[in-house]
Design a protein around this motif. Structure first.
Motif, short mmCIF file in Angstrom:
data_model
loop_
_atom_site.label_atom_id
_atom_site.label_comp_id
_atom_site.label_asym_id
_atom_site.label_seq_id
_atom_site.Cartn_x
_atom_site.Cartn_y
_atom_site.Cartn_z
N GLY A 34 -14.07 21.62 -2.64
CA GLY A 34 -15.43 22.01 -2.29
C GLY A 34 -16.43 21.86 -3.42
N ILE A 35 -15.94 21.58 -4.61
CA ILE A 35 -16.82 21.36 -5.77
C ILE A 35 -16.93 19.85 -6.01
CG2 ILE A 35 -17.17 21.80 -8.24
CD1 ILE A 35 -15.57 24.37 -7.91
N ARG A 94 -21.60 25.31 -11.65
CA ARG A 94 -20.93 24.56 -10.58
C ARG A 94 -20.07 25.48 -9.70
NH1 ARG A 94 -18.30 19.63 -13.73
NH2 ARG A 94 -19.03 20.69 -15.61
N VAL A 95 -19.40 26.42 -10.33
CA VAL A 95 -18.57 27.35 -9.56
C VAL A 95 -19.45 28.30 -8.75
CG1 VAL A 95 -16.95 29.28 -9.80
CG2 VAL A 95 -16.59 27.21 -11.13
N ARG A 96 -20.55 28.75 -9.36
CA ARG A 96 -21.49 29.64 -8.65
C ARG A 96 -22.12 28.92 -7.46
NH1 ARG A 96 -26.52 30.02 -11.82
NH2 ARG A 96 -26.81 28.08 -10.69
N ASP A 97 -22.56 27.69 -7.66
CA ASP A 97 -23.22 26.94 -6.59
C ASP A 97 -22.29 26.65 -5.42
OD1 ASP A 97 -25.49 26.97 -8.13
OD2 ASP A 97 -25.27 24.90 -8.86
N ARG A 133 -10.21 34.06 -5.65
CA ARG A 133 -11.19 33.31 -4.85
C ARG A 133 -10.71 31.88 -4.61
NH1 ARG A 133 -16.67 35.50 -4.26
NH2 ARG A 133 -16.11 37.56 -3.40
N PHE A 134 -10.11 31.28 -5.63
CA PHE A 134 -9.61 29.91 -5.49
C PHE A 134 -8.57 29.82 -4.39
CE2 PHE A 134 -6.26 26.84 -6.65
CZ PHE A 134 -7.01 25.65 -6.59
N PHE A 135 -7.60 30.72 -4.40
CA PHE A 135 -6.55 30.68 -3.37
C PHE A 135 -7.11 31.00 -1.99
CE2 PHE A 135 -3.47 31.26 -6.96
CZ PHE A 135 -2.73 30.11 -6.71
N LYS A 136 -8.07 31.89 -1.91
CA LYS A 136 -8.66 32.22 -0.61
C LYS A 136 -9.37 31.01 -0.02
CE LYS A 136 -10.47 36.29 -0.07
NZ LYS A 136 -11.40 37.46 -0.14
N ARG A 137 -9.98 30.19 -0.86
CA ARG A 137 -10.69 28.99 -0.38
C ARG A 137 -9.75 27.88 0.04
NH1 ARG A 137 -16.16 28.29 -2.53
NH2 ARG A 137 -15.66 26.12 -3.02
N GLN A 138 -8.48 27.97 -0.38
CA GLN A 138 -7.53 26.91 -0.04
C GLN A 138 -6.90 27.13 1.34
OE1 GLN A 138 -7.70 24.43 -2.37
NE2 GLN A 138 -9.09 25.96 -3.25
N ILE A 139 -7.13 28.30 1.94
CA ILE A 139 -6.52 28.60 3.24
C ILE A 139 -7.20 27.82 4.34
CG2 ILE A 139 -6.11 30.45 4.92
CD1 ILE A 139 -6.04 32.41 2.59
#
Length: 300
Positions: A208-209, A227-230, A294-300
């Motif tokens: 997503g980045i 970049r992570v914030r955006d 947060r990283f792992f949650k976004r990979q679901i």
């Protein structure tokens, strides 16, 4: 299994700062834990049966090798004679093993304990119960400033392990080591570096980045945070900028503290209070845990 948080322990009032004095009761309890995780009849590296337990064989051999000793120190006998101490005697008595040598032995034995994870957990439980200011973190003995700081760092180490990101783990550990050895500027730098390493990992691994360009240059931290914030990592109700502690506390401390981000210069170095360094390490640990979740949650 040595347990913590038992009913009887809840009423013991402990000082905010742990003690760094090694008490006899702690020595005795550590030896008991070692015995519980020792192999009674072990085989040497060539596969031959020794008939000796792993404390007296493997731990003794490593102590002798690392200290460049031929034998362990001598103990006095009742008949005024002397003989070489056993490894258990070496661990038991302060006259034979200083606190440093004792802690070295505890760390070395990690590799020879029957169940490494349980051994580490029991040792850490014991040190917490006895309010002894050291813990095993990432398989090494580390001096801690408070139990709260240790808990946050431990969470971060566990989170980093899920990514197999050894560099971040090493940097966070070095931050703690530098602080307790008196190198506060380098402690700040290493804490900031550990966050930066996690940010770089996230940017390169999260689809997503879009902007995945990673360069080691001045001001890189802000670029990474942006970049992570955006991409939504710091989204929070009421638009609270929860990333500000990285950008406005940790990064500026690294950039402005002589010896942390730049040379020491010609001006007199300003003293940084211990609680500020502990805050930086605690913040770094908390942010690392947060970002990885947060990283792992976004990979679901």
């Amino acid at each position: 299994m040595l347990r913590k948080n038992l009913y009887s322990q809840k009423f013991k009032v402990k000082p905010i700062k742990p003690s760094y004095l090694l008490q006899n009761k702690t020595r005795i309890a550590v030896i008991k834990i070692m015995k519980n995780y020792s192999e009674d009849n072990c085989y040497n590296e060539d596969g031959f049966y020794t008939g000796i337990n792993s404390i007296e064989y493997f731990l003794k051999n490593e102590i002798l090798e690392n200290y460049r000793w031929e034998v362990l120190p001598e103990v006095a006998l009742m008949n005024n004679g002397k003989r070489e101490a056993t490894m258990i005697e070496f661990l038991r008595y302060e006259s034979l093993s200083t606190k440093t040598r004792f802690l070295d032995s505890v760390q070395i034995y990690i590799d020879h304990s029957i169940n490494k994870e349980n051994y580490i957990q029991e040792i850490n439980n014991l040190f917490e119960i006895d309010n002894f200011g050291y813990r095993i973190i990432n398989n090494e003995i580390i001096k801690i400033g408070s139990q709260e700081n240790f808990v946050e760092s431990q969470k971060a180490f566990l989170a980093i392990s899920e990514l197999n990101l050894d560099n971040a783990k090493i940097e966070l550990q070095e931050s703690m080591t530098c602080y307790y050895s008196g190198n506060k500027p380098l402690a700040i730098k290493k804490a900031a570096d550990s966050i930066e390493t996690v940010l770089k990992y996230i940017i390169t691994k999260d689809d997503g980045i879009i902007d995945k360009e990673i360069k080691n240059k001045k001001g890189q931290m802000k670029s990474l945070i942006d970049r992570v914030r955006d991409s939504g990592y710091f989204n929070c109700p009421y638009n609270i900028p929860i990333h500000n502690s990285i950008e406005h506390i940790i990064a500026p401390l690294r950039n402005k503290t002589p010896g942390a981000g730049h040379s020491k210069g010609i001006e007199k170095e300003k003293e940084i209070d211990d609680e500020i360094i502990e805050l930086v390490i605690g913040l770094a640990s908390s942010y690392i845990s947060f970002l990885i979740k947060r990283f792992f949650k976004r990979q679901i």
